[in-house]
Design an enzyme around this catalytic site. Structure first.
Site, PDB file in Angstrom:
ATOM      1  N   HIS A 144      51.668  51.185  14.312  1.00  0.00           N
ATOM      2  CA  HIS A 144      51.489  49.867  14.925  1.00  0.00           C
ATOM      3  C   HIS A 144      51.054  48.870  13.856  1.00  0.00           C
ATOM      4  CE1 HIS A 144      51.347  47.659  18.654  1.00  0.00           C
ATOM      5  NE2 HIS A 144      50.087  47.298  18.489  1.00  0.00           N
ATOM      6  N   ASP A 166      55.263  54.203  16.023  1.00  0.00           N
ATOM      7  CA  ASP A 166      54.193  53.521  16.746  1.00  0.00           C
ATOM      8  C   ASP A 166      53.814  54.357  17.965  1.00  0.00           C
ATOM      9  OD1 ASP A 166      52.528  51.809  18.170  1.00  0.00           O
ATOM     10  OD2 ASP A 166      53.744  50.029  17.777  1.00  0.00           O
ATOM     11  N   SER A 226      52.054  43.051  19.439  1.00  0.00           N
ATOM     12  CA  SER A 226      51.502  43.886  20.490  1.00  0.00           C
ATOM     13  C   SER A 226      51.309  43.123  21.794  1.00  0.00           C
ATOM     14  CB  SER A 226      50.222  44.551  20.007  1.00  0.00           C
ATOM     15  OG  SER A 226      49.980  45.723  20.751  1.00  0.00           O
TER      16      SER A 226
END
Length: 655
Positions: free
Chosen positions: A340, A309, A203
């Protein structure tokens, strides 16, 4: 045809690494051996983790982000094997640069860094140090500027964030200054490393890896971005449509250390001023677009992303992948059905093995064959994976699929022939993609749906789609959503649940040796699934006011037709035989974009509306799949699709 510059760099560095591996094999061969042993193909855990060197260094970024008159130093925590330095050997580096080491935690168990009384690292989040340090790698955890023990301010993907990590790569290669303390003058050198660096992270951390690679810094050999952002504008907006009700100033404040928060008000204000909620593509956003600098990438790139995601949405990996391909960057990809989620938490053993082989090849130069392995691993159904030698597959062709009118309002056809007439819908912010998909066969005022015939053969869609619409609004503002839907029963990962496709268990598995302060054992997971009657597998949004300029919105003229093209997220999905493919166009997608200031009714001109979909096999494959008649089209089962999980404030990867 000339070889791209990035590929020349990769070939050269791999040749150097291979030569080093061959030399190592010669050096360790026993005296008088009749024949040289084969070069090693895998690094082994031969070094002590318990006795590893654990130290902290502060690297000068050469920036003064907090305006205190001193250049900022970022904290760099190092865990490295002790034995190679004593033998005069240098080791490569695996690095994770993050803003989350003290505020939010890393990994599925939200681990934070811990330190001893002298301030040296004791507990490093995640398993990278436990697993790779015994195998001859150093692991480096970098606190981005303005976080944990670093100076400066968080500027959310801007110059300070990127330089925080780039300066460390420079230090590892002898081009930047390091110190043994945050304010002292005693120097620290990285004479224990050969400078070959790989960056990894999920991320925000993955985003920094993308950004540093896009700087073209020497010494960065590979990156492994897991669910990474490729353009910060596309994290907060899509073509003018706001995806969240907050901006980068909120995120900066959230991740900064308390002392940074007290001194970084000016940076916060620049984030507010430079990122207006209008959705305009300002210079602040352009600076944070790494896709436009893909030509500078020297490192290889191993992309990992969840196709469902909805935090760092799948558009990010799609546009990054396409740009890297255009510039000949060596690359590999894993695509899961999760949200995610880190692959360590959905395909653990296979992931660690693949990552091990990747770093061995890219950083140690070991000839283990991973460069000849399939480019893509795709999760087709929960825990069932397929591979492709290249991705998207070579027979993939952008195929124009055109909507047509149907027997009932709002329920039209989808095929290769141009349609005619109009369809109308009214924006209903209380509805979203799951509501539209669940009632795809039913006339509803909040959407316009277009559905193919039932498929006689499987139809694979692989890559990024676009939808061009011509719409006439009744008000001066309007948002549009477009989604591709697989209509038919399936069992999929429940990406809308709290675990986004996984459930965390209580038992653990261990990945390397542990110490009292740093365990290598992590909670296992299992797949969390849902039975659905329809699956939304690609989606995109836009403010119709960007019809003339995708970077700047303007008021619409009610009663006038406006055309624009919506980019849909990249996907790899097989619509099975017996199912149908649907294109749904609507207004506000509840939980995924914010509504406009008005509630317009929009009329679509079907003759000037079409989707360009990357079909494996192109138009011929679509024609073959939809040829003939397979009895009556099945009604959509009563089982609802997965409903998206929307955080109130977006935090990319903060557990």
């Amino acid at each position: 045809m000339p070889i791209p510059t990035g590929r020349i760099h990769r070939l050269w560095t791999l040749l150097v690494g291979a030569a080093a591996a061959a030399l190592l094999a010669v050096l360790v061969a026993p005296a008088g051996a009749a024949a040289r042993p084969a070069p090693p193909t895998e690094s082994r855990p031969v070094y002590s983790y318990e006795n590893a060197v654990r130290e902290s260094v502060w690297v000068d970024t050469r920036l003064d982000g907090d305006g205190d008159g001193r250049t900022d130093r970022v904290a760099v925590d190092v865990v490295r094997p002790r034995e190679p330095a004593a033998q005069g050997r240098k080791v490569p580096v695996i690095m994770d640069a993050s803003p989350y080491y003290s505020c939010c935690g890393r990994g599925n168990e939200s681990q934070l860094k811990t330190y001893d009384a002298q301030g040296d690292i004791v507990g490093m989040p995640l398993y990278y140090d436990n697993y790779f340090v015994p195998r001859g790698y150093a692991f480096v955890g970098v606190d981005l500027a303005g976080t944990n023990r670093s100076d400066g301010c968080v500027d959310v993907g801007g110059r300070s964030d990127v330089q925080s990590a780039k300066a460390v790569v420079d230090w590892l290669n002898g081009r930047a200054k390091g110190y043994t303390s945050r304010t002292g003058t005693a120097r620290a050198t990285a004479d224990w490393t050969n400078g070959r660096t790989g960056m990894i992270g999920k991320s925000y951390d993955a985003t920094i890896a993308n950004a540093v690679a896009a700087s073209g810094v020497e010494g960065l050999e590979t990156i492994v971005p897991i669910g990474g952002i490729s353009s910060w504008y596309d994290y907060y907006f899509q073509q003018g449509a706001p995806l969240y009700d907050s901006g980068p100033d909120w995120l900066s404040d959230y991740v900064e250390s308390p002392d940074a928060r007290a001194r970084c008000a000016a940076v916060q204000q620049r984030l507010v001023d430079g990122a207006p909620r209008s959705g305009d593509l300002t210079p602040l956003w352009q600076q944070r677009d790494y896709v436009r600098d893909a030509a500078k990438v020297r490192a290889s790139v191993f992309v990992v992303h969840g196709m469902q995601d909805l935090n760092v949405r799948a558009k990010h990996f799609g546009q990054w992948w396409d740009a890297l391909a255009e510039h000949g960057v060596e690359r590999k990809i894993w695509l899961s059905q999760t949200g995610h989620v880190d692959p360590f938490d959905y395909r653990r053993a296979e992931w660690v093995d693949t990552l091990h082989r990747w770093f061995d090849h890219e950083l140690l130069g070991l000839r283990n064959g991973i460069d000849r392995a399939p480019m893509a691993d795709i999760e087709r159904t929960p825990d069932h994976w397929t591979t492709d030698p290249v991705w998207p597959p070579r027979p993939t062709r952008a195929t124009a699929l055109r909507p047509g009118g149907g027997a009932a309002p709002g329920v039209g056809t989808l095929g290769l022939r141009a349609g005619s007439g109009t369809e109308r819908f009214t924006d209903d912010p209380s509805l979203g993609e799951s509501d539209w998909a669940a009632r795809a066969d039913t006339p509803t005022p909040g959407k316009a749906g277009f559905i193919s015939r039932p498929l006689a053969k499987d139809l694979r869609i692989s890559g990024s789609s676009t939808v061009t619409v011509t719409a006439t609004p009744t008000t001066s503002t309007a948002h549009l959503s477009a989604v591709l839907v697989d209509l038919g029963p399936a069992t999929i990962r429940d990406y809308g649940a709290a675990g986004e496709g996984i459930t965390t268990l209580s038992d653990r598995s261990c990945w390397g040796p542990s110490t009292t302060g740093d365990s290598s054992c992590y909670k296992n997971t299992r797949t969390d699934t849902a039975d659905v009657g329809a699956t939304v597998f690609s989606r995109g949004w836009a403010d119709l006011g960007t019809y003339a300029d995708p970077g700047r919105g303007r008021p619409l003229t009610p009663g006038r037709a406006h055309s624009l093209t919506i980019s849909l997220a990249a996907a790899d999905h097989v619509v099975p035989a017996g199912h149908r493919l649907a294109l749904i166009v609507a207004g506000t997608d509840k939980d995924l974009i914010d509504p406009p200031s008005t509630r317009p009714t929009l009329t679509l001109d079907l003759s000037r509306t079409a989707a360009r979909v990357p079909v494996v096999g192109g138009a011929r494959a679509f024609a073959a799949a939809t040829a003939g008649s397979r009895a009556t089209a099945p009604s959509t089962p009563s089982t609802d699709p997965v409903r998206p999980l929307r955080p109130h404030h977006p935090v990319p990867g903060g557990e």
